[in-house]
Design a protein around this motif. Structure first.
Motif, mmCIF file in Angstrom:
data_model
loop_
_atom_site.group_PDB
_atom_site.id
_atom_site.type_symbol
_atom_site.label_atom_id
_atom_site.label_comp_id
_atom_site.label_asym_id
_atom_site.label_seq_id
_atom_site.Cartn_x
_atom_site.Cartn_y
_atom_site.Cartn_z
ATOM 1 N N LYS A 34 50.676 26.570 31.533
ATOM 2 C CA LYS A 34 49.808 25.804 30.659
ATOM 3 C C LYS A 34 49.387 26.789 29.344
ATOM 4 C CE LYS A 34 49.192 21.720 32.287
ATOM 5 N NZ LYS A 34 49.356 20.494 31.474
ATOM 6 N N LEU A 35 49.196 28.099 29.640
ATOM 7 C CA LEU A 35 48.907 28.982 28.490
ATOM 8 C C LEU A 35 50.255 29.135 27.636
ATOM 9 C CD1 LEU A 35 47.074 31.747 30.625
ATOM 10 C CD2 LEU A 35 46.163 30.304 28.636
ATOM 11 N N ARG A 36 51.271 29.097 28.100
ATOM 12 C CA ARG A 36 52.509 29.231 27.198
ATOM 13 C C ARG A 36 52.627 28.044 26.462
ATOM 14 N NH1 ARG A 36 54.468 32.332 31.986
ATOM 15 N NH2 ARG A 36 55.149 30.284 33.038
ATOM 16 N N ASP A 37 52.417 27.049 27.055
ATOM 17 C CA ASP A 37 52.544 25.716 26.388
ATOM 18 C C ASP A 37 51.857 25.675 25.125
ATOM 19 O OD1 ASP A 37 54.283 24.704 28.186
ATOM 20 O OD2 ASP A 37 53.026 23.449 29.402
ATOM 21 N N VAL A 38 50.563 26.377 25.208
ATOM 22 C CA VAL A 38 49.746 26.534 23.853
ATOM 23 C C VAL A 38 49.791 27.749 23.162
ATOM 24 C CG1 VAL A 38 47.966 24.713 24.967
ATOM 25 C CG2 VAL A 38 47.810 26.977 25.352
ATOM 26 N N GLY A 39 50.967 28.320 23.317
ATOM 27 C CA GLY A 39 51.135 29.575 22.603
ATOM 28 C C GLY A 39 50.601 30.617 22.835
ATOM 29 N N LYS A 40 49.800 30.714 24.223
ATOM 30 C CA LYS A 40 48.997 32.005 24.533
ATOM 31 C C LYS A 40 49.877 32.973 25.224
ATOM 32 C CE LYS A 40 44.256 30.098 23.900
ATOM 33 N NZ LYS A 40 43.124 29.871 24.459
ATOM 34 N N HIS A 41 51.146 33.500 25.071
ATOM 35 C CA HIS A 41 52.097 34.165 25.880
ATOM 36 C C HIS A 41 51.423 35.317 26.131
ATOM 37 C CE1 HIS A 41 55.210 31.418 25.010
ATOM 38 N NE2 HIS A 41 54.685 31.239 23.734
ATOM 39 N N GLY A 42 50.576 36.111 25.470
ATOM 40 C CA GLY A 42 49.821 37.504 25.848
ATOM 41 C C GLY A 42 49.017 36.986 27.068
ATOM 42 N N VAL A 43 48.199 36.164 27.046
ATOM 43 C CA VAL A 43 47.053 35.723 27.995
ATOM 44 C C VAL A 43 48.026 35.542 29.422
ATOM 45 C CG1 VAL A 43 45.337 34.286 28.873
ATOM 46 C CG2 VAL A 43 45.524 34.841 26.299
ATOM 47 N N ALA A 44 49.031 34.828 29.127
ATOM 48 C CA ALA A 44 49.913 34.428 30.398
ATOM 49 C C ALA A 44 50.345 35.825 30.970
ATOM 50 C CB ALA A 44 50.924 33.506 29.920
ATOM 51 N N ALA A 45 50.861 36.619 30.263
ATOM 52 C CA ALA A 45 51.189 37.905 30.518
ATOM 53 C C ALA A 45 50.324 38.786 31.381
ATOM 54 C CB ALA A 45 52.079 38.626 29.492
ATOM 55 N N VAL A 46 49.124 38.954 30.604
ATOM 56 C CA VAL A 46 48.090 39.387 31.355
ATOM 57 C C VAL A 46 47.837 38.933 32.820
ATOM 58 C CG1 VAL A 46 45.463 39.653 31.091
ATOM 59 C CG2 VAL A 46 46.816 40.080 29.346
ATOM 60 N N LEU A 47 47.694 37.690 32.934
ATOM 61 C CA LEU A 47 47.471 36.796 34.247
ATOM 62 C C LEU A 47 48.548 37.070 35.293
ATOM 63 C CD1 LEU A 47 46.214 33.247 33.511
ATOM 64 C CD2 LEU A 47 44.968 35.216 34.539
ATOM 65 N N ALA A 48 49.919 37.178 34.766
ATOM 66 C CA ALA A 48 51.079 37.644 35.506
ATOM 67 C C ALA A 48 51.022 39.001 35.994
ATOM 68 C CB ALA A 48 52.278 37.524 34.863
ATOM 69 N N ALA A 49 50.270 40.108 35.331
ATOM 70 C CA ALA A 49 50.227 41.386 35.775
ATOM 71 C C ALA A 49 48.972 41.753 36.698
ATOM 72 C CB ALA A 49 49.978 42.321 34.638
ATOM 73 N N LEU A 50 47.758 40.480 36.751
ATOM 74 C CA LEU A 50 46.809 40.815 37.405
ATOM 75 C C LEU A 50 46.801 40.791 38.848
ATOM 76 C CD1 LEU A 50 43.506 40.870 37.367
ATOM 77 C CD2 LEU A 50 43.656 38.659 37.362
ATOM 78 N N SER A 51 46.357 41.699 39.564
ATOM 79 C CA SER A 51 46.176 41.919 41.189
ATOM 80 C C SER A 51 45.040 42.296 41.404
ATOM 81 C CB SER A 51 47.261 43.079 41.327
ATOM 82 O OG SER A 51 47.490 43.372 42.935
ATOM 83 N N LEU A 52 44.566 41.357 42.457
ATOM 84 C CA LEU A 52 43.352 41.474 43.305
ATOM 85 C C LEU A 52 43.343 41.372 44.725
ATOM 86 C CD1 LEU A 52 41.746 38.738 40.858
ATOM 87 C CD2 LEU A 52 41.318 41.143 40.704
ATOM 88 N N VAL A 53 42.431 42.061 45.191
ATOM 89 C CA VAL A 53 42.526 42.128 46.974
ATOM 90 C C VAL A 53 41.604 41.127 47.041
ATOM 91 C CG1 VAL A 53 42.616 44.666 46.744
ATOM 92 C CG2 VAL A 53 40.230 43.776 46.576
ATOM 93 N N SER A 54 41.673 40.699 48.340
ATOM 94 C CA SER A 54 40.815 39.615 48.817
ATOM 95 C C SER A 54 39.543 39.908 49.160
ATOM 96 C CB SER A 54 41.451 38.761 50.246
ATOM 97 O OG SER A 54 40.539 37.921 50.882
ATOM 98 N N ILE A 55 38.360 39.237 48.899
ATOM 99 C CA ILE A 55 37.340 39.494 49.080
ATOM 100 C C ILE A 55 36.440 38.263 49.948
ATOM 101 C CG2 ILE A 55 36.764 41.048 47.203
ATOM 102 C CD1 ILE A 55 35.175 38.765 45.839
ATOM 103 N N ALA A 56 37.240 37.628 50.683
ATOM 104 C CA ALA A 56 36.671 36.557 51.760
ATOM 105 C C ALA A 56 35.767 37.271 52.831
ATOM 106 C CB ALA A 56 38.006 35.859 52.178
ATOM 107 N N GLU A 57 36.083 38.442 53.209
ATOM 108 C CA GLU A 57 35.343 39.048 54.064
ATOM 109 C C GLU A 57 34.986 40.289 53.159
ATOM 110 O OE1 GLU A 57 33.717 38.130 56.838
ATOM 111 O OE2 GLU A 57 34.895 36.251 56.757
ATOM 112 N N TRP A 58 34.081 40.505 52.367
ATOM 113 C CA TRP A 58 33.973 41.380 51.397
ATOM 114 C C TRP A 58 33.257 42.845 52.012
ATOM 115 C CZ3 TRP A 58 29.464 43.840 49.367
ATOM 116 C CH2 TRP A 58 28.379 43.528 49.954
#
Length: 202
Positions: A34-58
């Motif tokens: 959706k971001l790429r569809d509206v021209g926000k390729h940089g934001v899409a790349a940021v999301l693609a590189a984002l790595s988060l650990v699970s905090i379900a049991e924090w």
């Protein structure tokens, strides 16, 4: 200190929802498309590189890791997020909490505070484990971890030195007097607990 703060349960609930949302691979693919569809390729790349650990049991260390990973990109995500893109999401309850977090000035201020608080606590822990002669290195030293006699002053300074920043962020910028009171209470309680611990260990 954080667990006893009135804002923390609600903050953590929304943070868990946001992290689960951003860790969902199918949602992230959809979000990036959706971001790429509206021209926000940089934001899409940021999301693609984002790595988060699970905090379900924090745990404390996962909370710190999560806020540190999110801090550089959270504003970008908030400004680029469109709820309509996810109207068919299977988990509407989670989506509601995500929207509530990203659209809330209070929650964003809470995030900034928690992230900075965790950074300072972790910095204190690293400092206590170091020695005066080998700062920021892992070189073996007989004096490593023997800074307890200095720890009370260092931790007090580290935690109390940012109260002006907290006031600026909450009162001056946003008018959140209640949040300022809650945040400063967390800081002062944290200093109180640390001082008691160091007093008994010394």
């Amino acid at each position: 200190a954080l667990c006893s703060a009135p804002f923390f349960p609600g903050f953590l609930d929304k943070l868990k929802a946001l992290v689960a949302f951003l860790r969902d691979s199918s949602i992230m693919k959809h979000f990036q498309r959706k971001l790429r569809d509206v021209g926000k390729h940089g934001v899409a790349a940021v999301l693609a590189a984002l790595s988060l650990v699970s905090i379900a049991e924090w745990r404390w260390h996962t909370l710190g890791e999560t806020t540190a990973a999110l801090a550089p990109v959270l504003t970008t995500i908030s400004m680029s997020f469109e709820r309509a893109w996810f109207q068919n999401s299977a988990d509407q309850s989670r989506l509601q909490r995500v929207c509530s977090a990203l659209q809330s000035a209070d929650w964003m201020a809470q995030f900034q505070f928690v992230n900075e608080f965790m950074e300072r606590i972790n910095r204190c822990m690293r400092w206590i484990g170091e020695c005066p002669c080998h700062i920021n290195t892992k070189e073996p030293c007989m004096r490593r971890g023997r800074r307890l006699h200095e720890a009370r002053a260092f931790v007090t300074s580290e935690l109390m030195s940012w109260t002006d920043w907290v006031e600026e962020m909450t009162v001056s910028q946003c008018g959140h007097v209640r949040l300022w009171q809650e945040f400063t209470a967390v800081i002062r309680y944290g200093v109180h607990v640390c001082n008691n611990v160091f007093h008994h260990l010394h």
